[in-house]
Enzyme design. Structure first.
Site, PDB file in Angstrom:
ATOM      1  N   LYS A  13       1.049  -1.205  -0.262  1.00  0.00           N
ATOM      2  CA  LYS A  13      -0.002  -0.080  -0.123  1.00  0.00           C
ATOM      3  C   LYS A  13       1.180   1.151   0.008  1.00  0.00           C
ATOM      4  O   LYS A  13       0.740   1.894  -0.949  1.00  0.00           O
ATOM      5  CB  LYS A  13      -0.893  -0.041   1.630  1.00  0.00           C
ATOM      6  CG  LYS A  13      -0.473   0.272   2.500  1.00  0.00           C
ATOM      7  CD  LYS A  13      -1.670  -0.411   3.682  1.00  0.00           C
ATOM      8  CE  LYS A  13      -0.620  -0.887   4.879  1.00  0.00           C
ATOM      9  NZ  LYS A  13      -0.349  -2.450   4.740  1.00  0.00           N
ATOM     10  N   GLU A  43      -4.978  -5.912  -4.820  1.00  0.00           N
ATOM     11  CA  GLU A  43      -6.087  -6.299  -4.203  1.00  0.00           C
ATOM     12  C   GLU A  43      -6.175  -6.211  -2.780  1.00  0.00           C
ATOM     13  O   GLU A  43      -6.584  -5.860  -1.984  1.00  0.00           O
ATOM     14  CB  GLU A  43      -6.843  -7.089  -4.575  1.00  0.00           C
ATOM     15  CG  GLU A  43      -8.081  -7.738  -3.839  1.00  0.00           C
ATOM     16  CD  GLU A  43      -9.305  -6.815  -4.350  1.00  0.00           C
ATOM     17  OE1 GLU A  43      -9.957  -5.920  -2.935  1.00  0.00           O
ATOM     18  OE2 GLU A  43      -9.849  -6.401  -4.994  1.00  0.00           O
ATOM     19  N   VAL A 101      -5.158  -3.393   0.629  1.00  0.00           N
ATOM     20  CA  VAL A 101      -6.169  -2.213   1.090  1.00  0.00           C
ATOM     21  C   VAL A 101      -7.265  -3.618   1.911  1.00  0.00           C
ATOM     22  O   VAL A 101      -7.924  -4.064   0.985  1.00  0.00           O
ATOM     23  CB  VAL A 101      -6.835  -1.621   0.112  1.00  0.00           C
ATOM     24  CG1 VAL A 101      -8.345  -0.667   1.032  1.00  0.00           C
ATOM     25  CG2 VAL A 101      -5.991  -0.777  -0.638  1.00  0.00           C
ATOM     26  N   GLY A 136      -7.106  -6.253   3.177  1.00  0.00           N
ATOM     27  CA  GLY A 136      -7.206  -7.442   3.756  1.00  0.00           C
ATOM     28  C   GLY A 136      -7.618  -8.002   2.841  1.00  0.00           C
ATOM     29  O   GLY A 136      -7.749  -8.438   1.371  1.00  0.00           O
ATOM     30  N   GLU A 146       2.076  -3.662  16.521  1.00  0.00           N
ATOM     31  CA  GLU A 146       2.906  -3.690  16.374  1.00  0.00           C
ATOM     32  C   GLU A 146       3.666  -3.291  17.821  1.00  0.00           C
ATOM     33  O   GLU A 146       3.556  -1.809  18.769  1.00  0.00           O
ATOM     34  CB  GLU A 146       4.055  -2.875  15.381  1.00  0.00           C
ATOM     35  CG  GLU A 146       3.889  -3.542  13.739  1.00  0.00           C
ATOM     36  CD  GLU A 146       3.637  -4.715  13.330  1.00  0.00           C
ATOM     37  OE1 GLU A 146       4.833  -5.171  14.581  1.00  0.00           O
ATOM     38  OE2 GLU A 146       2.761  -5.406  12.559  1.00  0.00           O
ATOM     39  N   LYS A 158      -4.144   4.287   2.816  1.00  0.00           N
ATOM     40  CA  LYS A 158      -5.477   2.533   1.451  1.00  0.00           C
ATOM     41  C   LYS A 158      -6.140   4.551   1.670  1.00  0.00           C
ATOM     42  O   LYS A 158      -6.839   3.749  -0.355  1.00  0.00           O
ATOM     43  CB  LYS A 158      -6.042   2.563   2.624  1.00  0.00           C
ATOM     44  CG  LYS A 158      -4.658   0.894   2.933  1.00  0.00           C
ATOM     45  CD  LYS A 158      -5.377   0.066   4.283  1.00  0.00           C
ATOM     46  CE  LYS A 158      -4.300  -0.252   4.719  1.00  0.00           C
ATOM     47  NZ  LYS A 158      -5.103  -1.356   5.827  1.00  0.00           N
TER      48      LYS A 158
END
Length: 430
Positions: free
Chosen positions: A107, A131, A134, A136, A192, A207
């Site tokens: 992305k 695809e 953005v 998943g 994270e 995104k």
């Protein structure tokens, strides 16, 4: 009739997503072959740490020389899941130059350099599919690019980051503070160790740039997207939202101006009514609400991240690209014919919820109302609570431009009776 020569795939990156792509390619090999029309062969896997054990991947396929892999000349499709700008950008353009189409989940790169990558794909008559970049597993890029190609999309409004939605949902449902909710998200693996990209809106902004470009047939870069993180959202904000019958979400919003002459793209926290479909999106799930002329309102919902969901989107693109490869065609490329100007945040018109700390004495409300009127911002509702000489004044506006609201707040700060601006939040989805 199935072609006997296999479709050779090079995999760049073998982390959480890449390893899942390799696993599905192996376990679902027969199904993929039947859907594509040719066997699929994993021809090489480029990694940074070759000594790490990767279950199900023969060691002879592992290489640290990604450039040599994409230059081989016999590779049909390169799957790029390493992320970042470089070396991903160079590897993708090199893949095009040496005859391969590309499937990417990157992305950040697509938001920054999507136009150049599309141009390179077109120059070499190859596919660029993304695809997985953005939301998943949620089918979103292809519906916007193909299913709605004959419609006019006016607005894309969505929750496109699972980490932030988990945190805000936890704050809403339990009354937890931001840090407490973030700590839980980290412990559960949703956040994270460094959550900056998520909580400051960088991930969602990338995104939003991709979605806006496709929806409005206009080149929208990451730098065009207004971005505001969610680290300043408090339990008090949620309490105010509940009093309005709302909740708070970090939203990516891409929309045409009312006159259709420009577009905007932005990411920021916002209050949305509990009656709006996005208000019910819980946990780490994503959802995107699309509004168009002919189709009306559409909503796409599902898991927006994780190894298996993202790999599902990658494999869907691999099937599409493989079919194109066998038929000697390419799928849709960049559509930027509209070339609409991208307006700044100052032109955005929406409602606002402003919480002020003020002196608890007569005339304060009149002073505040006068400032709003002088800047052309109409007030919808006002709520005031006072105690011991201090008060909280909550103002909800009718629709106003961001520039007008900014001037209003600046003037409010100059009033002697206004002790401070506790919070400002946009109200969307109405």
């Amino acid at each position: 009739m199935m072609r006997t020569r296999p479709l050779k795939v090079a995999l760049l990156g073998c982390g959480v997503v890449g390893s899942e792509v390799a696993r599905i390619m192996t376990t679902h090999a027969d199904d993929l072959a039947a859907r594509i029309g040719a066997p699929v062969e994993l021809a090489g896997v480029a990694v940074r740490r070759p000594d790490k054990v990767r279950e199900g991947i023969p060691r002879e396929l592992i290489t640290t020389d990604a450039t040599a892999l994409v230059k081989r000349g016999d590779i049909d499709v390169v799957v790029e899941v390493i992320g970042g700008i470089e070396p991903a950008r160079s590897l993708i353009t090199t893949a095009f130059e040496h005859g391969a189409s590309v499937v990417s989940a990157n992305k950040a790169l697509l938001a920054q350099d999507g136009a150049d990558l599309h141009a390179a794909a077109e120059q070499h008559n190859k596919d660029l599919y993304y695809e997985a970049a953005v939301a998943g597993a949620i089918p979103l890029i292809r519906p916007l690019r193909e299913s709605l190609a004959g419609d006019k999309v006016n607005r894309v409004l969505g929750i496109v980051n699972g980490t932030t939605n988990f945190i805000l949902d936890k704050m809403d449902s339990t009354g937890a503070g931001y840090q407490e909710a973030l700590d839980e998200a980290t412990a559960l693996g949703y956040a994270e160790a460094d959550p900056t990209a998520d909580v400051e809106g960088f991930d969602a902004a990338a995104k939003a740039a991709i979605l806006a470009g496709i929806a409005f047939h206009t080149r929208v870069r990451l730098d065009d997207v207004y971005r505001e993180g969610m680290t300043e959202v408090t339990a008090a904000d949620f309490a105010s939202a509940k009093e309005m019958g709302c909740t708070i979400k970090l939203l990516a919003i891409c929309e045409r101006a009312e006159d259709g002459a420009s577009v905007t793209a932005r990411v920021h926290p916002a209050m949305i009514p509990l009656t709006h479909p996005l208000a019910s999106v819980r946990g780490a799930y994503n959802a995107v609400f699309v509004e168009s002329d002919a189709s009306g309102q559409l909503m796409f919902y599902g898991p927006g991240a994780g190894g298996s969901p993202t790999a599902s989107a990658v494999l869907g693109d691999l099937v599409a690209v493989g079919r194109n490869r066998l038929s000697g065609t390419t799928g849709p490329g960049e559509s930027a014919y509209a070339a609409l100007p991208v307006s700044g945040m100052g032109d955005v018109v929406t409602r606002y919820h402003i919480s002020l700390d003020v002196a608890d004495k007569p005339g304060v409300l009149a002073q505040v109302a006068t400032v709003f009127a002088e800047h052309g911002v109409s007030i919808d509702t006002v709520r005031q609570q006072g105690k011991d000489g201090e008060a909280s004044l909550v103002v909800v506006t009718h629709r106003a431009s961001d520039a007008a609201l900014g001037g209003t707040v600046e003037a409010l700060r100059k009033l002697d009776t206004v002790r401070g601006v506790a919070s400002i939040m946009r109200v969307e989805g109405e």
